[in-house]
Write a protein that holds these residues in place. Structure first.
Motif, mmCIF file in Angstrom:
data_model
loop_
_atom_site.group_PDB
_atom_site.id
_atom_site.type_symbol
_atom_site.label_atom_id
_atom_site.label_comp_id
_atom_site.label_asym_id
_atom_site.label_seq_id
_atom_site.Cartn_x
_atom_site.Cartn_y
_atom_site.Cartn_z
ATOM 1 N N GLY A 18 0.810 -1.208 0.000
ATOM 2 C CA GLY A 18 0.000 0.000 0.000
ATOM 3 C C GLY A 18 0.843 1.257 0.000
ATOM 4 O O GLY A 18 0.455 2.274 0.570
ATOM 5 N N GLU A 19 1.993 1.189 -0.695
ATOM 6 C CA GLU A 19 2.952 2.289 -0.641
ATOM 7 C C GLU A 19 3.639 2.461 -1.988
ATOM 8 O O GLU A 19 4.018 1.485 -2.630
ATOM 9 N N ILE A 20 3.791 3.705 -2.405
ATOM 10 C CA ILE A 20 4.574 4.034 -3.601
ATOM 11 C C ILE A 20 5.627 5.054 -3.188
ATOM 12 O O ILE A 20 5.313 6.079 -2.580
ATOM 13 N N ILE A 21 6.867 4.760 -3.531
ATOM 14 C CA ILE A 21 7.975 5.638 -3.168
ATOM 15 C C ILE A 21 8.318 6.521 -4.356
ATOM 16 O O ILE A 21 8.732 6.020 -5.398
ATOM 17 N N GLY A 22 8.129 7.814 -4.192
ATOM 18 C CA GLY A 22 8.535 8.790 -5.193
ATOM 19 C C GLY A 22 7.400 9.320 -6.045
ATOM 20 O O GLY A 22 6.550 8.570 -6.502
ATOM 21 N N ARG A 23 7.417 10.635 -6.244
ATOM 22 C CA ARG A 23 6.425 11.287 -7.100
ATOM 23 C C ARG A 23 6.561 10.829 -8.557
ATOM 24 O O ARG A 23 5.568 10.638 -9.251
ATOM 25 N N ARG A 25 7.707 7.971 -9.651
ATOM 26 C CA ARG A 25 7.211 6.603 -9.770
ATOM 27 C C ARG A 25 5.683 6.575 -9.801
ATOM 28 O O ARG A 25 5.083 5.823 -10.565
ATOM 29 N N LEU A 26 5.045 7.412 -8.998
ATOM 30 C CA LEU A 26 3.575 7.485 -9.006
ATOM 31 C C LEU A 26 3.078 7.984 -10.358
ATOM 32 O O LEU A 26 2.130 7.427 -10.923
ATOM 33 N N GLN A 27 3.735 9.009 -10.899
ATOM 34 C CA GLN A 27 3.343 9.516 -12.220
ATOM 35 C C GLN A 27 3.500 8.432 -13.291
ATOM 36 O O GLN A 27 2.613 8.221 -14.118
ATOM 37 N N LYS A 28 4.640 7.738 -13.259
ATOM 38 C CA LYS A 28 4.887 6.690 -14.255
ATOM 39 C C LYS A 28 3.905 5.533 -14.115
ATOM 40 O O LYS A 28 3.409 5.000 -15.117
ATOM 41 N N ALA A 29 3.619 5.136 -12.882
ATOM 42 C CA ALA A 29 2.674 4.032 -12.662
ATOM 43 C C ALA A 29 1.299 4.393 -13.192
ATOM 44 O O ALA A 29 0.663 3.593 -13.892
ATOM 45 N N HIS A 48 10.562 16.259 -17.439
ATOM 46 C CA HIS A 48 11.969 15.930 -17.197
ATOM 47 C C HIS A 48 12.243 14.432 -17.054
ATOM 48 O O HIS A 48 13.220 13.930 -17.583
ATOM 49 N N TYR A 49 11.437 13.726 -16.301
ATOM 50 C CA TYR A 49 11.711 12.315 -15.999
ATOM 51 C C TYR A 49 10.695 11.371 -16.615
ATOM 52 O O TYR A 49 10.538 10.251 -16.170
ATOM 53 N N GLY A 50 9.989 11.817 -17.634
ATOM 54 C CA GLY A 50 9.012 10.970 -18.291
ATOM 55 C C GLY A 50 7.640 11.608 -18.267
ATOM 56 O O GLY A 50 7.502 12.823 -18.208
ATOM 57 N N PRO A 51 6.595 10.782 -18.296
ATOM 58 C CA PRO A 51 5.233 11.327 -18.366
ATOM 59 C C PRO A 51 4.877 12.091 -17.088
ATOM 60 O O PRO A 51 5.237 11.688 -15.989
ATOM 61 N N TYR A 52 4.166 13.199 -17.285
ATOM 62 C CA TYR A 52 3.739 14.022 -16.154
ATOM 63 C C TYR A 52 2.331 14.529 -16.415
ATOM 64 O O TYR A 52 2.003 14.952 -17.530
ATOM 65 N N GLY A 80 21.003 13.987 1.328
ATOM 66 C CA GLY A 80 19.963 14.674 2.085
ATOM 67 C C GLY A 80 18.769 15.141 1.274
ATOM 68 O O GLY A 80 17.860 15.773 1.812
ATOM 69 N N ALA A 81 18.770 14.844 -0.023
ATOM 70 C CA ALA A 81 17.641 15.261 -0.863
ATOM 71 C C ALA A 81 16.365 14.558 -0.411
ATOM 72 O O ALA A 81 16.380 13.379 -0.060
ATOM 73 N N GLY A 82 15.269 15.287 -0.440
ATOM 74 C CA GLY A 82 13.995 14.721 -0.009
ATOM 75 C C GLY A 82 13.297 13.950 -1.109
ATOM 76 O O GLY A 82 13.490 14.217 -2.295
ATOM 77 N N TYR A 83 12.512 12.976 -0.707
ATOM 78 C CA TYR A 83 11.659 12.238 -1.637
ATOM 79 C C TYR A 83 10.380 11.860 -0.908
ATOM 80 O O TYR A 83 10.341 11.753 0.313
ATOM 81 N N SER A 84 9.314 11.698 -1.678
ATOM 82 C CA SER A 84 7.997 11.408 -1.119
ATOM 83 C C SER A 84 7.754 9.917 -1.006
ATOM 84 O O SER A 84 8.174 9.140 -1.865
ATOM 85 N N VAL A 85 7.049 9.537 0.040
ATOM 86 C CA VAL A 85 6.560 8.178 0.205
ATOM 87 C C VAL A 85 5.053 8.300 0.398
ATOM 88 O O VAL A 85 4.594 8.929 1.349
#
Length: 125
Positions: A18-23, A25-29, A48-52, A80-85
């Motif tokens: 029930g978890e997706i790591i990264g914005r 990855r969520l966009q691509k999924a 920049h990183y694919g479909p948006y 130290g860069a942030g990422y979403s979970v």
């Protein structure tokens, strides 16, 4: 008609744990599921990183505001860069929301997407 924030919550809930790591990855999924028949109504363009999809980004904000998902910000140890979970908030995978795709198919596709991306990073990092 299904609200787009419900679609976001269903995608997150269908992912492993029930978890997706990264914005990204969520966009691509969401993009790949839409290409395979998910009727989400999101409009995607190349970024920049694919479909948006700005609509998907807005639906994520709405899903958080409605309490359907939770976003936690973690930081990489290396720089130290942030990422979403994104985590489903106590919601079971609602197959009626993603009715254009079978529940088991969605789960297996999300798992394959995650594994492909991890394999890619392991090989090319």
């Amino acid at each position: 008609m299904v609200d787009q924030e419900d679609i976001v919550a269903a995608i997150v809930a269908a992912a492993a744990g029930g978890e997706i790591i990264g914005r990204v990855r969520l966009q691509k999924a969401a993009y790949l599921l839409q290409q395979l028949g998910l009727q989400s109504g999101f409009k995607f363009e190349y970024h920049h990183y694919g479909p948006y999809s700005r609509g998907l980004d807005n639906a994520v904000a709405d899903a958080k505001a409605c309490g359907l998902i939770v976003e936690r910000i973690n930081h990489r140890q290396i720089d130290g860069a942030g990422y979403s979970v994104f985590k489903a908030r106590g919601a079971e995978f609602d197959d009626s929301v993603l009715r254009s795709l079978k529940p088991n198919k969605v789960r297996s596709l999300l798992e394959r997407f995650a594994n492909l991306e991890e394999d890619f990073f392991i090989r090319f990092s």
